[in-house]
Write an enzyme that holds these catalytic residues in place. Structure first.
Site, PDB file in Angstrom:
ATOM      1  N   SER A 106      54.059 -39.103   8.158  1.00 40.38           N
ATOM      2  CA  SER A 106      54.220 -37.680   7.845  1.00 40.38           C
ATOM      3  C   SER A 106      53.698 -37.488   6.422  1.00 40.38           C
ATOM      4  O   SER A 106      54.184 -38.122   5.486  1.00 40.38           O
ATOM      5  CB  SER A 106      55.682 -37.244   7.927  1.00 40.38           C
ATOM      6  OG  SER A 106      55.802 -35.878   7.617  1.00 40.38           O
ATOM      7  N   GLU A 123      52.650 -39.973   0.667  1.00 41.19           N
ATOM      8  CA  GLU A 123      52.723 -38.993  -0.424  1.00 41.19           C
ATOM      9  C   GLU A 123      52.223 -39.563  -1.751  1.00 41.19           C
ATOM     10  O   GLU A 123      52.314 -38.901  -2.783  1.00 41.19           O
ATOM     11  CB  GLU A 123      54.152 -38.480  -0.579  1.00 41.19           C
ATOM     12  CG  GLU A 123      55.195 -39.580  -0.675  1.00 41.19           C
ATOM     13  CD  GLU A 123      56.622 -39.070  -0.540  1.00 41.19           C
ATOM     14  OE1 GLU A 123      56.886 -37.934  -0.970  1.00 41.19           O
ATOM     15  OE2 GLU A 123      57.465 -39.823  -0.016  1.00 41.19           O
ATOM     16  N   GLY A 158      35.666   0.223  -4.030  1.00 45.07           N
ATOM     17  CA  GLY A 158      35.789   0.736  -5.384  1.00 45.07           C
ATOM     18  C   GLY A 158      35.610  -0.287  -6.482  1.00 45.07           C
ATOM     19  O   GLY A 158      35.703   0.053  -7.659  1.00 45.07           O
ATOM     20  N   ARG A 218      23.905   2.349  -4.187  1.00 47.16           N
ATOM     21  CA  ARG A 218      25.266   1.896  -3.869  1.00 47.16           C
ATOM     22  C   ARG A 218      25.322   0.378  -3.726  1.00 47.16           C
ATOM     23  O   ARG A 218      24.386  -0.246  -3.226  1.00 47.16           O
ATOM     24  CB  ARG A 218      25.742   2.515  -2.535  1.00 47.16           C
ATOM     25  CG  ARG A 218      25.913   4.019  -2.555  1.00 47.16           C
ATOM     26  CD  ARG A 218      26.273   4.514  -1.156  1.00 47.16           C
ATOM     27  NE  ARG A 218      26.491   5.943  -1.123  1.00 47.16           N
ATOM     28  CZ  ARG A 218      27.679   6.536  -1.279  1.00 47.16           C
ATOM     29  NH1 ARG A 218      28.752   5.802  -1.498  1.00 47.16           N
ATOM     30  NH2 ARG A 218      27.799   7.838  -1.203  1.00 47.16           N
ATOM     31  N   HIS A 242      41.482   5.594  -2.744  1.00 45.17           N
ATOM     32  CA  HIS A 242      41.377   4.238  -3.299  1.00 45.17           C
ATOM     33  C   HIS A 242      42.698   3.485  -3.160  1.00 45.17           C
ATOM     34  O   HIS A 242      42.737   2.329  -2.718  1.00 45.17           O
ATOM     35  CB  HIS A 242      40.955   4.321  -4.770  1.00 45.17           C
ATOM     36  CG  HIS A 242      40.930   2.995  -5.465  1.00 45.17           C
ATOM     37  ND1 HIS A 242      42.028   2.484  -6.145  1.00 45.17           N
ATOM     38  CD2 HIS A 242      39.958   2.059  -5.564  1.00 45.17           C
ATOM     39  CE1 HIS A 242      41.719   1.308  -6.640  1.00 45.17           C
ATOM     40  NE2 HIS A 242      40.467   1.024  -6.312  1.00 45.17           N
ATOM     41  N   ARG A 271      32.066   0.427   9.037  1.00 50.19           N
ATOM     42  CA  ARG A 271      32.462  -0.977   8.907  1.00 50.19           C
ATOM     43  C   ARG A 271      33.702  -1.174   9.751  1.00 50.19           C
ATOM     44  O   ARG A 271      34.404  -0.207  10.091  1.00 50.19           O
ATOM     45  CB  ARG A 271      32.755  -1.341   7.445  1.00 50.19           C
ATOM     46  CG  ARG A 271      33.857  -0.518   6.818  1.00 50.19           C
ATOM     47  CD  ARG A 271      33.933  -0.719   5.323  1.00 50.19           C
ATOM     48  NE  ARG A 271      34.831   0.259   4.707  1.00 50.19           N
ATOM     49  CZ  ARG A 271      34.749   0.650   3.441  1.00 50.19           C
ATOM     50  NH1 ARG A 271      33.823   0.144   2.649  1.00 50.19           N
ATOM     51  NH2 ARG A 271      35.588   1.534   2.937  1.00 50.19           N
ATOM     52  N   ASN A 285      53.281 -32.066  -0.840  1.00 51.79           N
ATOM     53  CA  ASN A 285      53.736 -31.583  -2.152  1.00 51.79           C
ATOM     54  C   ASN A 285      53.559 -32.681  -3.201  1.00 51.79           C
ATOM     55  O   ASN A 285      52.928 -32.484  -4.240  1.00 51.79           O
ATOM     56  CB  ASN A 285      55.207 -31.158  -2.088  1.00 51.79           C
ATOM     57  CG  ASN A 285      55.429 -29.940  -1.212  1.00 51.79           C
ATOM     58  OD1 ASN A 285      54.479 -29.287  -0.805  1.00 51.79           O
ATOM     59  ND2 ASN A 285      56.675 -29.651  -0.906  1.00 51.79           N
ATOM     60  N   ASP A 286      54.140 -33.860  -2.920  1.00 49.49           N
ATOM     61  CA  ASP A 286      54.021 -34.975  -3.865  1.00 49.49           C
ATOM     62  C   ASP A 286      52.602 -35.516  -3.911  1.00 49.49           C
ATOM     63  O   ASP A 286      52.113 -35.928  -4.973  1.00 49.49           O
ATOM     64  CB  ASP A 286      54.997 -36.103  -3.490  1.00 49.49           C
ATOM     65  CG  ASP A 286      56.328 -35.960  -4.224  1.00 49.49           C
ATOM     66  OD1 ASP A 286      56.401 -35.138  -5.155  1.00 49.49           O
ATOM     67  OD2 ASP A 286      57.284 -36.670  -3.865  1.00 49.49           O
ATOM     68  N   TYR A 336      51.318 -32.578  14.536  1.00 53.73           N
ATOM     69  CA  TYR A 336      52.227 -31.459  14.285  1.00 53.73           C
ATOM     70  C   TYR A 336      52.223 -31.092  12.810  1.00 53.73           C
ATOM     71  O   TYR A 336      51.817 -31.869  11.952  1.00 53.73           O
ATOM     72  CB  TYR A 336      53.653 -31.792  14.741  1.00 53.73           C
ATOM     73  CG  TYR A 336      54.355 -32.845  13.917  1.00 53.73           C
ATOM     74  CD1 TYR A 336      55.068 -32.512  12.762  1.00 53.73           C
ATOM     75  CD2 TYR A 336      54.321 -34.189  14.285  1.00 53.73           C
ATOM     76  CE1 TYR A 336      55.701 -33.474  11.998  1.00 53.73           C
ATOM     77  CE2 TYR A 336      54.948 -35.164  13.536  1.00 53.73           C
ATOM     78  CZ  TYR A 336      55.634 -34.806  12.388  1.00 53.73           C
ATOM     79  OH  TYR A 336      56.261 -35.756  11.630  1.00 53.73           O
ATOM     80  N   ARG A 346      64.536 -38.112   6.770  1.00 55.25           N
ATOM     81  CA  ARG A 346      64.040 -38.844   5.606  1.00 55.25           C
ATOM     82  C   ARG A 346      65.212 -39.476   4.872  1.00 55.25           C
ATOM     83  O   ARG A 346      66.167 -38.786   4.496  1.00 55.25           O
ATOM     84  CB  ARG A 346      63.284 -37.901   4.670  1.00 55.25           C
ATOM     85  CG  ARG A 346      62.676 -38.618   3.473  1.00 55.25           C
ATOM     86  CD  ARG A 346      61.888 -37.665   2.584  1.00 55.25           C
ATOM     87  NE  ARG A 346      62.767 -36.773   1.815  1.00 55.25           N
ATOM     88  CZ  ARG A 346      62.332 -35.783   1.045  1.00 55.25           C
ATOM     89  NH1 ARG A 346      61.035 -35.539   0.962  1.00 55.25           N
ATOM     90  NH2 ARG A 346      63.182 -35.030   0.373  1.00 55.25           N
ATOM     91  N   LYS A 382      27.514  -3.101   3.971  1.00 56.78           N
ATOM     92  CA  LYS A 382      27.073  -1.703   4.040  1.00 56.78           C
ATOM     93  C   LYS A 382      25.632  -1.625   4.545  1.00 56.78           C
ATOM     94  O   LYS A 382      25.324  -0.832   5.448  1.00 56.78           O
ATOM     95  CB  LYS A 382      27.192  -1.048   2.673  1.00 56.78           C
ATOM     96  CG  LYS A 382      26.945   0.455   2.681  1.00 56.78           C
ATOM     97  CD  LYS A 382      27.224   1.060   1.298  1.00 56.78           C
ATOM     98  CE  LYS A 382      28.681   0.918   0.924  1.00 56.78           C
ATOM     99  NZ  LYS A 382      29.001   1.510  -0.395  1.00 56.78           N
ATOM    100  N   GLY A 390      53.446 -36.057   3.020  1.00 55.01           N
ATOM    101  CA  GLY A 390      54.228 -35.250   2.079  1.00 55.01           C
ATOM    102  C   GLY A 390      53.263 -34.638   1.070  1.00 55.01           C
ATOM    103  O   GLY A 390      53.056 -35.178  -0.019  1.00 55.01           O
ATOM    104  N   CYS A 399      54.753 -32.541   6.387  1.00 57.39           N
ATOM    105  CA  CYS A 399      56.033 -31.872   6.150  1.00 57.39           C
ATOM    106  C   CYS A 399      56.104 -31.195   4.791  1.00 57.39           C
ATOM    107  O   CYS A 399      57.141 -30.671   4.405  1.00 57.39           O
ATOM    108  CB  CYS A 399      57.193 -32.847   6.309  1.00 57.39           C
ATOM    109  SG  CYS A 399      57.121 -34.270   5.205  1.00 57.39           S
ATOM    110  N   MET A 439      32.879  -2.180  -7.192  1.00 55.93           N
ATOM    111  CA  MET A 439      31.546  -2.266  -7.788  1.00 55.93           C
ATOM    112  C   MET A 439      30.949  -0.873  -7.925  1.00 55.93           C
ATOM    113  O   MET A 439      31.520   0.110  -7.495  1.00 55.93           O
ATOM    114  CB  MET A 439      30.665  -3.193  -6.957  1.00 55.93           C
ATOM    115  CG  MET A 439      31.125  -4.644  -7.029  1.00 55.93           C
ATOM    116  SD  MET A 439      30.055  -5.756  -6.106  1.00 55.93           S
ATOM    117  CE  MET A 439      30.297  -5.191  -4.439  1.00 55.93           C
TER     118      MET A 439
END
Length: 902
Positions: A786, A767, A105, A96, A456, A340, A790-791, A874, A635, A27, A788, A854, A107
């Site tokens: 590759s 992994e 809205g 402000r 709002h 803004r 997640n693991d 990739y 896999r 602002k 992994g 992956c 703060m």
């Protein structure tokens, strides 16, 4: 933070510019920019975010701040020819908040600072309007009492409602000066009773307390919740803007409004915004009174309207983007209070980006940076079927698009409670306020009976990508009785409603949904044309085409069958990065796997593997045909074997019951023995992945044979199969070497038998932390990695995703330990550090090592940028997320190119 004695904590609006957002907040920086452009901005100054940081860390303002504020206040008073709160002709100011990133809205703001029991008389004289002066004073006490002194806001609202009821009127403007004088007295009594002190009469004390309140509002629960939702860092702090007051509540020739240079909902050019005569700015965004469309200002005050249109054009050309503007007209004089770069819906973002390219304001590279993957994902969500029979309840203003269905709830607490229980809800309010944020986040959509596109509810919903319909005036919302009434129809809490944020329509019951036109485009079932949906598709097409041209990362799919593979290919997949073969072992084939697990002899085991081989081969033939000419990473079997066997509890009960009847099944008894034998305390850290291939003779060999024979068959049919064999859960190079030696032998035998040269590549998943730490060694035996993730995330953090997300992740997010779940966006510091070092070590050993990811992070926008940064070749993700990954890969490439050029 240590204070620098030469540090400057206050800047006049004439001293800043829009590039100082870190220091002056959005602002303050934009007020300075408009001042520099010569636009009509009320004079004022900005206290920096650095001052806020000092206050938040030490609990007190910087030592120099008071003197700096005094110096700037003196200069402001001299330029205005009046002093703050003086009795005869008072200078009034607003205080402000203004952080670097817009937090609408969230703060604190206090208007009319400087009014007191003595200066209100001066304001009467100055304005020549007694009612206006007393209305301004009651607003100050109400706002100051709530935001600075912590008085419950409803106490003021109830007193105001009582005053209107006593006079038998419904709107604030029907109260006269005498009514407002009484209300001021009542408000001061409320402050005294609730805050334990009188409302401050010293104007400088008012200003200092308001400044401190704005600093403290940075860390309110609602502000922290909003920052978590929008991923805004918590250490930025807020600036404070002190601005001389201009008044929109001086009569019918005054007013206040919000304007957009383009429609933030659709992106279309035109006159968009809201205007409210005889009102202050808070009245517009609060949605307390319904506004008129901005276009009506031309009839109300053509001079101000024409000037505003000219300023809007100036600002959009200067900022080269959609601008969101707040303005006030004081007795025919237009003042600019804020501008803004405006929040917009996902569809508007794509349309506006391409429009600005066509207008020559930005290039294609900048257009690509103006959109993001999260917005594209929103555009891929389903929409309501316009041909379905639906019970239309009413219509409001289409504030934020989408098709949302859920049970009606009338307060945020219930919205959050029901949502956590798995219910989909629609939050219905007369109007929302910042305290409703947690309910808005929990809800599928938001419906209000008041407010417009700049209220709002609308602004926050658009920022979150949440469906919203505002200003549905036919709705009578009764939050106390938890119901709404529409033309005689009563909707109780728990009744299902549907809201369409693209049309503003509200329906009773559940309305069926149909695929998004953007999904239809990606699947090749829609082309750019003339109507609105086609216009959006054309914008998406143009930006996606550019992203595909500039991106370095290729995008593959996680797909386990030909159907998913074909869909992924339509979505732009450049191969399969993860085919999970365990999914091929389910259903009717589970019995064959059971036979393999129960095999006691080599003959039994070979017979079971022989039965599985042709089925596996058929799966791969179909997959290689669907992805002909593109790589397919297969896999080998990964999950623990217990997943293919009956549940231990159910099987135990079944065997026990059978034994009690003395008719026990021999196969069940053998199964139970096998289940007990394979039972592990933590199976995801037990006998799985490469370990299966090493301890179950012939298992991986059968899978490799199926892959090789399928590839050979496809190749002999003039196809172009490109399978890649991936060994899961490798922790040491020796594991990989043993499995690869066996696989190479099987492949050679198939090549000899079929007369083909298959050129199969063999690699591994990274992994486990040990695999990442020894990547240089593992690369000696792997042709590709590759990741992994997640693991890798589970093993680095030491927790199970399935357990912790439901148990303590909510608390970790609320306490700020996580900004976002590490399973959603990659943990750069921990998991990411291992990925980076593994990439460097792997490529040091084998420069041509192919690298991909992956895990689900492959489709996460922020994570894609990280994978580009560390040099992967990739990413691979679920088919539906492929367009998002393509877009973000393009954005990452354009961003890094821009950084290099700078």
């Amino acid at each position: 933070m240590s204070e620098n004695k030469d540090q400057k904590f206050v800047y006049d609006f004439t001293e800043g510019n829009r590039d100082l957002k870190d220091l002056l907040g959005g602002k303050g920086a934009n007020l300075a920019e408009m001042t520099n452009l010569g636009l009509p901005v009320p004079p004022g100054f900005t206290i920096t975010t650095e001052a806020c940081k000092v206050y938040l860390e030490s609990g007190k303002e910087p030592a120099e701040l008071r003197d700096e504020v005094s110096a700037h206040l003196d200069a402001l008073e001299q330029s205005m020819g009046k002093k703050l709160g003086q009795a005869d002709d008072p200078l009034l100011v607003s205080v402000r908040s203004g952080a670097k990133f817009s937090m609408p809205g969230m703060m604190d703001t206090v208007l009319n600072i400087g009014l007191s029991d003595t200066s209100v008389a001066g304001l009467v004289k100055q304005a020549g309007d007694e009612r206006f002066a007393w209305d301004s004073y009651r607003r100050l006490i109400q706002m100051f009492g709530k935001t600075v002194l912590g008085v419950e806001g409803e106490l003021f609202e109830d007193a105001l409602d009582a005053a209107k009821a006593a006079k038998k009127v419904t709107v604030d403007t029907d109260l006269d000066a005498a009514d407002l004088k009484k209300l001021v007295t009542k408000f001061k009594k409320i402050v005294k009773a609730e805050a334990g002190r009188d409302f401050p009469q010293d104007p400088r004390e008012q200003m200092d307390l308001a400044i401190r309140s704005v600093f403290e509002s940075w860390n309110t629960d609602r502000a922290k919740l909003y920052r978590r939702q929008e991923r805004i860092p918590g250490d930025l702090g807020t600036a404070v803007n002190i601005c001389s007051m201009v008044f929109g509540n001086l009569g019918p020739d005054s007013g206040t409004g919000v304007a957009f240079t383009r429609d933030p909902a659709s992106g279309h050019q035109g006159v968009y915004g809201d205007y409210l005569q005889n009102a202050q700015g808070e009245d517009v965004v609060a949605g307390i009174r319904n506004t008129v469309p901005l276009a009506e200002l031309e009839t109300i005050d053509k001079k101000s309207y024409d000037q505003l249109m000219q300023i809007m054009e100036t600002l959009e050309t200067h900022y080269k983007d959609l601008c969101d503007i707040e303005f006030t007209i004081e007795r025919g004089q237009l003042w600019m209070l804020q501008t803004r770069v405006g929040k917009r819906t996902a569809g508007a973002a794509f349309r506006i980006a391409t429009q600005l390219v066509d207008q020559g304001l930005i290039d294609e590279a900048e257009a690509l940076q103006r959109v993001n993957g999260a917005q594209l994902a929103q555009l891929m969500f389903p929409r309501f079927d316009e041909h379905a029979k639906a019970d239309l309840l009413g219509r409001g203003i289409a504030a934020s698009p989408g098709a949302a269905v859920g049970k009606a709830v009338f307060d945020s607490y219930t919205a959050v409670k029901w949502s956590r229980s798995g219910e989909k809800v629609i939050l219905i309010r007369r109007e929302t306020n910042p305290d409703d944020l947690d309910g808005m986040i929990a809800a599928e959509g938001i419906l209000t009976s008041r407010g417009g596109k700049t209220s709002h509810a609308a602004v926050v919903a658009r920022g979150m990508g949440k469906t919203c319909v505002c200003g549905a005036e036919d709705l009578e919302v009764d939050t106390k009785r938890r119901r709404m009434t529409v033309n005689g129809t009563v909707i109780e809490e728990g009744d299902v409603v549907s809201i369409d944020g693209s049309t503003g329509k509200v329906y009773l019951g559940e309305v069926p949904v149909v695929p998004s036109p953007v999904v239809e485009y990606f699947e090749g079932r829609m082309h750019a044309g003339a109507d609105d949906a086609d216009e959006l598709v054309a914008a998406v097409h143009r930006i996606m085409a550019y992203a595909d041209r500039v991106r370095r990362l290729r995008v593959r799919a996680n797909a386990d069958n030909a159907e998913d593979a074909l869909r992924a290919r339509r979505f732009g997949a450049q191969g399969i990065g993860l085919c999970r073969t365990e999914h091929m072992f389910l259903g009717e084939r589970r019995e064959m796997v059971e036979r393999l697990i129960l095999a006691d002899t080599d003959d039994e085991r070979e017979h079971a593997l022989g039965a599985l081989l042709p089925l596996q081969k058929k799966d791969f033939v179909e997959l290689f045909e669907a992805m002909d000419g593109l790589p397919v990473t297969v896999r080998l079997l990964d999950p623990p074997l217990h997943e293919f066997l009956p549940d231990i509890t159910e099987l135990s009960v079944r065997v026990a019951l059978a034994e009690s009847r003395k008719d026990a099944n021999e196969n069940d008894l053998r199964l139970l023995q096998a289940v007990h034998k394979l039972h592990e305390q933590n199976p995801m850290l037990g006998l799985r992945g490469v370990r299966l291939g090493l301890v179950i003779p012939g298992l991986f060999a059968m899978q490799v044979q199926a892959i090789a024979e399928a590839a050979a068959e496809r190749k002999n049919a003039k196809g172009d199969p490109r399978p890649e064999i991936m060994i899961p859960l490798v922790g040491t190079v020796q594991e990989l070497e043993i499995v690869r030696e066996e696989a190479d032998q099987v492949i050679a035998e198939v090549e000899a038998a079929t007369g083909t040269n298959l050129k199969l590549t063999i690699g591994t998943m990274i992994e486990l932390p040990r695999a990442a730490l020894t990547a240089g060694q593992i690369a000696e035996a792997a042709q590709f990695f590759s990741f992994g993730t997640n693991d890798l995330t589970q093993t680095v953090w030491g927790f199970s995703r399935d357990d912790v997300e439901a148990s303590f992740f909510t608390a970790y997010l609320e306490k700020g330990i996580f900004g976002v779940s590490p399973f959603e966006t990659i943990d750069r510091d921990g998991v990411g550090s291992l990925v980076r070092s593994a990439v460097e070590a792997g490529r040091a050993t084998r420069p041509d090592l192919k690298l991909g990811v992956c895990g689900e992070h492959g489709g996460d926008p922020e994570s894609v940028h990280f994978f580009h940064e560390v040099g992967l070749d990739y990413v691979s993700c679920s088919p539906f997320r492929i367009p998002v990954a393509r877009l973000e890969a393009g954005r990452a490439a354009a961003e890094s190119k821009g950084s290099d050029s700078r």
